[in-house]
Design a protein around this motif. Structure first.
Motif, PDB file in Angstrom:
ATOM      1  N   PHE A 193       0.844  -1.193   0.000  1.00 11.18           N
ATOM      2  CA  PHE A 193       0.000   0.000   0.000  1.00 11.18           C
ATOM      3  C   PHE A 193       0.882   1.247   0.000  1.00 11.18           C
ATOM      4  O   PHE A 193       0.957   1.996   0.975  1.00 11.18           O
ATOM      5  N   THR A 194       1.548   1.451  -1.109  1.00 11.23           N
ATOM      6  CA  THR A 194       2.419   2.603  -1.303  1.00 11.23           C
ATOM      7  C   THR A 194       2.756   2.683  -2.778  1.00 11.23           C
ATOM      8  O   THR A 194       2.193   1.938  -3.584  1.00 11.23           O
ATOM      9  N   VAL A 258      -0.619  -1.161  -4.704  1.00 16.00           N
ATOM     10  CA  VAL A 258      -2.038  -0.818  -4.749  1.00 16.00           C
ATOM     11  C   VAL A 258      -2.174   0.693  -4.937  1.00 16.00           C
ATOM     12  O   VAL A 258      -1.642   1.462  -4.131  1.00 16.00           O
ATOM     13  N   TYR A 260      -3.483   4.498  -4.742  1.00 12.56           N
ATOM     14  CA  TYR A 260      -4.054   5.183  -3.585  1.00 12.56           C
ATOM     15  C   TYR A 260      -5.576   5.236  -3.642  1.00 12.56           C
ATOM     16  O   TYR A 260      -6.259   5.040  -2.626  1.00 12.56           O
ATOM     17  N   ALA A 263      -6.857   1.932  -2.522  1.00 11.23           N
ATOM     18  CA  ALA A 263      -6.641   1.738  -1.084  1.00 11.23           C
ATOM     19  C   ALA A 263      -7.626   2.573  -0.279  1.00 11.23           C
ATOM     20  O   ALA A 263      -8.189   2.100   0.721  1.00 11.23           O
ATOM     21  N   ARG A 264      -7.867   3.791  -0.704  1.00 15.46           N
ATOM     22  CA  ARG A 264      -8.805   4.660   0.013  1.00 15.46           C
ATOM     23  C   ARG A 264     -10.225   4.118  -0.078  1.00 15.46           C
ATOM     24  O   ARG A 264     -10.977   4.127   0.906  1.00 15.46           O
ATOM     25  N   LYS A 267     -10.532   1.203   2.265  1.00 12.23           N
ATOM     26  CA  LYS A 267     -10.639   1.670   3.643  1.00 12.23           C
ATOM     27  C   LYS A 267     -12.062   2.134   3.937  1.00 12.23           C
ATOM     28  O   LYS A 267     -12.628   1.809   4.998  1.00 12.23           O
ATOM     29  N   LEU A 293      -3.284   7.153   5.916  1.00 16.90           N
ATOM     30  CA  LEU A 293      -3.097   6.341   4.728  1.00 16.90           C
ATOM     31  C   LEU A 293      -2.451   7.129   3.597  1.00 16.90           C
ATOM     32  O   LEU A 293      -1.581   6.616   2.885  1.00 16.90           O
ATOM     33  N   TYR A 297       1.660   7.225   0.537  1.00  9.90           N
ATOM     34  CA  TYR A 297       1.802   7.461  -0.899  1.00  9.90           C
ATOM     35  C   TYR A 297       2.524   8.771  -1.203  1.00  9.90           C
ATOM     36  O   TYR A 297       2.635   9.166  -2.350  1.00  9.90           O
TER      37      TYR A 297
END
Length: 394
Positions: A193-194, A258, A260, A263-264, A267, A293, A297
């Motif tokens: 996750f970055t 992944v 951003y 990922a958001r 979440k 989070l 990134y």
């Protein structure tokens, strides 16, 4: 009113607030176990001295009359607005008021949460104080500004240490860097996750007490100053995660980045599901670190030029989060395995397998075997003693 003069002592007395946390505990251990001759350290618990109660702080410090005070106390990063304000801000300022009255140094710990994202961030690059900041960032930023004001107008002798991502042993909570470490060890992080090349600054908690002692001995140089206390080189997040994964011999997380936005969205969906489960009587929450989070990134690299140009000499110049990783993994894997938080590395614990099996599945048999001789008095203590050979005073 006459100025307070500290009493003459053979050893200085210091007070550490937040002594049960990672930073505060490391400081207390440094003075009490590693270098007990430097100062006598007191670390009152929150039950004894509540930072939300100004009378507690004032009465305690006025009674103890310390030679310096250190504030490493914080609330959890997702605490409510009232508790965060009372502990992180009001508590920090009331300690400062007492320190100003006693004319003693005050070391305050702040956070890179008060800084914007970016590279080569200097101490003056603070975020604007706005309502949309997290409670944690807002309280730390307010404390920094009020301490600077008290230094200019009230003569407060303070120093502010801004830490980035802190790593070290003896953290009793799974938070921050150790949350990431736990997620990798627990294999609950499937992907990265970055983004490629995203780097951040890291702070080695083991070095902090050395800087504090140096700052206390050189107040003319550090009074009224804010310093970024970070390792010389930033660390790429993806590289560190994969390094830990390979060190543990795991197959996850996969080297898949992944985006951003994805990922958001994940979440937000997870948050919605947990809220629905709460209505059904099942209480669950997302890790509080997910409020940051977006920081995974974007880079945040703090400049350490001010620290590098000072008289402080790094006691472990070659030490990094990579070189400390074997020690950290050994400590936390053993701890989490014993707490039954992870099971993948339980076989690395030193607990005898047969005893472990009996304790789990057949405790009565284990108890009977122990009663054989392990509860008898120590034989050597029962041996007769020739008092004529005993030295005086023993």
């Amino acid at each position: 009113m006459t100025e307070y003069t500290p009493p003459h002592r053979s050893q200085k007395i210091g007070v550490v607030f937040g002594g049960s946390g990672l930073v505060g505990g490391t400081i207390v251990n440094f003075y009490k176990q590693r270098h007990p001759g430097l100062a006598e350290i007191l670390a009152p618990s929150s039950k004894k001295v509540s930072l939300a109660n100004c009378c507690d702080i004032r009465d305690y410090l006025m009674r103890v009359r310390p030679d310096f005070v250190i504030n490493a106390a914080i609330t959890t990063i997702n605490a409510g607005s009232q508790l965060t304000f009372e502990i992180n801000y009001v508590g920090a300022i009331n300690i400062a008021r007492a320190a100003a009255a006693l004319h003693i140094p005050y070391i305050f710990f702040s956070s890179s949460a008060t800084l914007p994202m970016g590279e080569n961030l200097v101490e003056e690059d603070r975020l604007p104080l706005t309502a949309n900041l997290s409670n944690y960032a807002k309280s730390k930023l307010m404390a920094e500004q009020t301490l600077a004001y008290m230094h200019r107008h009230e003569g407060l002798d303070y120093s502010c240490l801004r830490l980035a991502i802190v790593y070290g042993r003896h953290d009793h909570k799974i938070q921050g860097f150790h949350r990431m470490l736990f997620s990798i060890a627990d294999q609950s992080m499937p992907f990265l996750f970055t983004t490629r090349g995203i780097a951040h600054s890291y702070s080695n908690v083991r070095k902090i007490p050395w800087l504090i002692q140096h700052m206390l001995e050189n107040r003319h140089e550090f009074s009224g100053k804010t310093l970024h206390f970070v390792d010389p080189r930033p660390v790429e997040l993806a590289h560190l995660i994969l390094f830990i994964r390979d060190r543990l011999g795991l197959s996850r997380p996969k080297k898949i980045f992944v985006p951003y936005t994805m990922a958001r969205s994940g979440k937000n969906c997870a948050g919605t599901i947990l809220r629905l489960l709460t209505r059904l009587g099942m209480k669950a929450t997302l890790p509080p670190e997910l409020m940051f989070l977006g920081a995974l990134y974007r880079p945040q690299i703090l400049s350490r030029a001010r620290l590098a140009s000072s008289s402080f000499v790094d006691p472990f110049p070659e030490e990094t989060v990579y070189s400390r990783m074997p020690v950290l993994l050994s400590y936390y894997l053993d701890r989490w395995s014993q707490q039954n938080l992870i099971t993948s590395f339980a076989d690395q614990a030193t607990f005898n397998d047969l005893i472990k099996h009996d304790f789990t599945h057949n405790p009565q048999a284990l108890l009977d075997s122990i009663h054989g001789d392990a509860t008898a008095p120590f034989a050597d203590l029962a041996a007769p003693v020739d008092l004529s050979q005993r030295k005086p005073g023993t």
